[in-house]
Design a protein around this motif. Structure first.
Motif, PDB file in Angstrom:
ATOM      1  N   GLN A   1      -0.073   1.036 -14.283  1.00 28.09           N
ATOM      2  CA  GLN A   1      -0.487   0.069 -13.279  1.00 28.09           C
ATOM      3  C   GLN A   1      -0.574   0.742 -11.924  1.00 28.09           C
ATOM      4  O   GLN A   1       0.411   1.278 -11.426  1.00 28.09           O
ATOM      5  CB  GLN A   1       0.532  -1.077 -13.229  1.00 28.09           C
ATOM      6  N   GLN A   3      -0.677   1.055  -7.993  1.00 30.44           N
ATOM      7  CA  GLN A   3      -0.129   0.331  -6.851  1.00 30.44           C
ATOM      8  C   GLN A   3      -0.387   1.100  -5.576  1.00 30.44           C
ATOM      9  O   GLN A   3      -0.351   2.333  -5.572  1.00 30.44           O
ATOM     10  CB  GLN A   3       1.383   0.140  -6.997  1.00 30.44           C
ATOM     11  N   ALA A  24      -0.586   5.845  -3.082  1.00 28.27           N
ATOM     12  CA  ALA A  24      -1.071   5.272  -4.333  1.00 28.27           C
ATOM     13  C   ALA A  24      -0.307   5.883  -5.494  1.00 28.27           C
ATOM     14  O   ALA A  24      -0.087   7.097  -5.535  1.00 28.27           O
ATOM     15  CB  ALA A  24      -2.567   5.548  -4.496  1.00 28.27           C
ATOM     16  N   LYS A  96      -6.674   0.343   1.442  1.00 27.88           N
ATOM     17  CA  LYS A  96      -7.549   0.155   0.290  1.00 27.88           C
ATOM     18  C   LYS A  96      -7.969   1.500  -0.252  1.00 27.88           C
ATOM     19  O   LYS A  96      -8.191   2.442   0.512  1.00 27.88           O
ATOM     20  CB  LYS A  96      -8.802  -0.643   0.673  1.00 27.88           C
ATOM     21  N   SER A 101      -8.590   5.179 -12.785  1.00 29.40           N
ATOM     22  CA  SER A 101      -7.258   5.241 -13.379  1.00 29.40           C
ATOM     23  C   SER A 101      -7.320   5.086 -14.891  1.00 29.40           C
ATOM     24  O   SER A 101      -8.389   4.866 -15.462  1.00 29.40           O
ATOM     25  CB  SER A 101      -6.377   4.135 -12.792  1.00 29.40           C
ATOM     26  N   THR A 107     -12.237   1.325  -9.171  1.00 35.44           N
ATOM     27  CA  THR A 107     -11.955  -0.047  -8.752  1.00 35.44           C
ATOM     28  C   THR A 107     -11.251  -0.014  -7.407  1.00 35.44           C
ATOM     29  O   THR A 107     -10.447   0.889  -7.153  1.00 35.44           O
ATOM     30  CB  THR A 107     -11.043  -0.727  -9.783  1.00 35.44           C
ATOM     31  N   ASP A 108     -11.561  -0.984  -6.561  1.00 36.91           N
ATOM     32  CA  ASP A 108     -10.854  -1.098  -5.276  1.00 36.91           C
ATOM     33  C   ASP A 108      -9.480  -1.714  -5.483  1.00 36.91           C
ATOM     34  O   ASP A 108      -9.356  -2.800  -6.054  1.00 36.91           O
ATOM     35  CB  ASP A 108     -11.656  -1.965  -4.304  1.00 36.91           C
ATOM     36  N   TYR A 109      -8.463  -1.018  -4.999  1.00 37.55           N
ATOM     37  CA  TYR A 109      -7.103  -1.533  -5.005  1.00 37.55           C
ATOM     38  C   TYR A 109      -6.643  -1.726  -3.568  1.00 37.55           C
ATOM     39  O   TYR A 109      -7.014  -0.944  -2.672  1.00 37.55           O
ATOM     40  CB  TYR A 109      -6.152  -0.561  -5.718  1.00 37.55           C
ATOM     41  N   TRP A 110      -5.823  -2.751  -3.362  1.00 41.25           N
ATOM     42  CA  TRP A 110      -5.308  -3.074  -2.025  1.00 41.25           C
ATOM     43  C   TRP A 110      -3.792  -3.006  -2.013  1.00 41.25           C
ATOM     44  O   TRP A 110      -3.132  -3.343  -3.007  1.00 41.25           O
ATOM     45  CB  TRP A 110      -5.724  -4.490  -1.631  1.00 41.25           C
TER      46      TRP A 110
END
Length: 120
Positions: A1, A3, A24, A96, A101, A107-110
Protein backbone atom coordinates in the motif's frame (compact mmCIF):
# COMPACT_ATOMS: atom_id res chain seq x y z
CA UNK A 1 0.00 0.00 0.00
CA UNK A 2 1.50 3.29 -1.11
CA UNK A 3 1.46 6.12 1.41
CA UNK A 4 2.59 9.73 1.38
CA UNK A 5 3.34 11.34 4.72
CA UNK A 6 4.02 15.06 5.11
CA UNK A 7 5.79 16.79 7.95
CA UNK A 8 7.15 20.21 8.83
CA UNK A 9 4.07 22.38 9.09
CA UNK A 10 3.42 24.72 11.97
CA UNK A 11 3.00 28.29 13.12
CA UNK A 12 5.43 30.94 11.90
CA UNK A 13 5.54 34.72 11.95
CA UNK A 14 5.28 36.73 8.73
CA UNK A 15 8.67 36.82 7.02
CA UNK A 16 9.68 33.53 8.58
CA UNK A 17 10.54 30.20 6.99
CA UNK A 18 9.36 26.63 7.11
CA UNK A 19 10.46 23.48 5.35
CA UNK A 20 7.89 20.84 4.42
CA UNK A 21 8.89 17.27 3.65
CA UNK A 22 6.98 14.36 2.16
CA UNK A 23 8.09 10.76 1.97
CA UNK A 24 6.48 8.09 -0.18
CA UNK A 25 6.54 4.51 1.05
CA UNK A 26 5.22 1.14 -0.05
CA UNK A 27 5.81 -1.09 -3.03
CA UNK A 28 7.09 1.71 -5.27
CA UNK A 29 8.73 1.02 -8.61
CA UNK A 30 8.97 4.55 -9.97
CA UNK A 31 7.76 8.10 -9.28
CA UNK A 32 7.11 10.63 -12.01
CA UNK A 33 6.10 14.16 -11.04
CA UNK A 34 5.85 15.18 -7.40
CA UNK A 35 4.27 18.34 -6.14
CA UNK A 36 2.86 20.47 -3.38
CA UNK A 37 -0.66 21.85 -3.34
CA UNK A 38 -2.54 23.91 -0.81
CA UNK A 39 -6.12 24.42 0.17
CA UNK A 40 -7.43 27.16 2.41
CA UNK A 41 -10.87 27.27 4.05
CA UNK A 42 -13.54 27.62 1.39
CA UNK A 43 -10.99 27.51 -1.41
CA UNK A 44 -10.16 25.00 -4.09
CA UNK A 45 -6.94 23.05 -3.88
CA UNK A 46 -4.27 24.84 -5.92
CA UNK A 47 -0.84 23.98 -7.21
CA UNK A 48 2.06 25.52 -5.31
CA UNK A 49 5.05 23.85 -6.98
CA UNK A 50 5.89 20.70 -8.90
CA UNK A 51 9.03 18.86 -9.91
CA UNK A 52 9.65 16.17 -12.50
CA UNK A 53 11.79 13.09 -11.99
CA UNK A 54 14.53 14.86 -13.93
CA UNK A 55 14.38 17.92 -11.72
CA UNK A 56 12.45 20.40 -13.85
CA UNK A 57 10.35 22.67 -11.68
CA UNK A 58 7.21 24.73 -11.97
CA UNK A 59 5.89 27.31 -9.50
CA UNK A 60 2.69 29.20 -8.98
CA UNK A 61 3.14 32.92 -9.51
CA UNK A 62 2.25 33.68 -5.90
CA UNK A 63 5.25 31.73 -4.54
CA UNK A 64 7.87 32.17 -7.24
CA UNK A 65 11.06 33.57 -5.72
CA UNK A 66 10.02 32.64 -2.18
CA UNK A 67 9.52 28.86 -2.27
CA UNK A 68 11.86 26.17 -3.58
CA UNK A 69 10.87 22.60 -4.36
CA UNK A 70 13.38 19.75 -4.40
CA UNK A 71 13.34 15.98 -4.39
CA UNK A 72 15.55 13.02 -3.58
CA UNK A 73 14.75 10.20 -5.97
CA UNK A 74 16.76 7.66 -3.99
CA UNK A 75 14.71 8.36 -0.86
CA UNK A 76 11.33 8.96 -2.55
CA UNK A 77 11.04 12.35 -0.90
CA UNK A 78 10.00 15.82 -1.97
CA UNK A 79 10.55 18.98 0.04
CA UNK A 80 9.32 22.55 -0.07
CA UNK A 81 11.46 25.30 1.40
CA UNK A 82 9.22 28.25 2.14
CA UNK A 83 10.84 31.62 2.83
CA UNK A 84 9.41 35.08 3.42
CA UNK A 85 6.08 33.59 4.39
CA UNK A 86 3.00 35.79 4.27
CA UNK A 87 -0.32 35.52 6.13
CA UNK A 88 -2.00 34.61 2.84
CA UNK A 89 0.20 31.49 2.68
CA UNK A 90 -1.81 30.10 5.60
CA UNK A 91 -3.32 26.86 4.37
CA UNK A 92 -3.21 23.09 4.54
CA UNK A 93 -0.41 21.88 2.31
CA UNK A 94 -0.68 18.55 0.52
CA UNK A 95 1.95 16.44 -1.18
CA UNK A 96 1.09 14.61 -4.41
CA UNK A 97 3.07 12.05 -6.37
CA UNK A 98 2.47 10.12 -9.59
CA UNK A 99 3.55 6.61 -8.62
CA UNK A 100 4.02 3.27 -10.36
CA UNK A 101 3.63 0.62 -7.68
CA UNK A 102 2.95 -3.02 -7.11
CA UNK A 103 -0.72 -2.02 -6.64
CA UNK A 104 -1.33 -0.02 -9.82
CA UNK A 105 -0.06 1.65 -12.96
CA UNK A 106 0.96 5.30 -12.57
CA UNK A 107 -1.57 6.80 -10.17
CA UNK A 108 -1.75 10.08 -8.26
CA UNK A 109 -1.39 9.61 -4.52
CA UNK A 110 -1.99 12.33 -1.93
CA UNK A 111 -0.72 12.87 1.56
CA UNK A 112 -2.98 13.72 4.46
CA UNK A 113 -1.95 17.36 4.57
CA UNK A 114 -0.01 19.52 6.99
CA UNK A 115 -1.19 22.85 8.39
CA UNK A 116 0.88 25.98 7.81
CA UNK A 117 -0.19 29.08 9.71
CA UNK A 118 1.49 32.43 9.19
CA UNK A 119 0.53 34.88 11.87
CA UNK A 120 2.04 37.36 14.29
Amino acid sequence: QVQLVESGGGLVQPGGSLRLSCVASGSIYSINAMGWYRQGPGNQRELVAAITKGGSTRYADFVRGRFTISRDNAKNTVSLQMNNLKPEDTSVYFCKADILSGDSWFTDYWGQGTQVTVSS
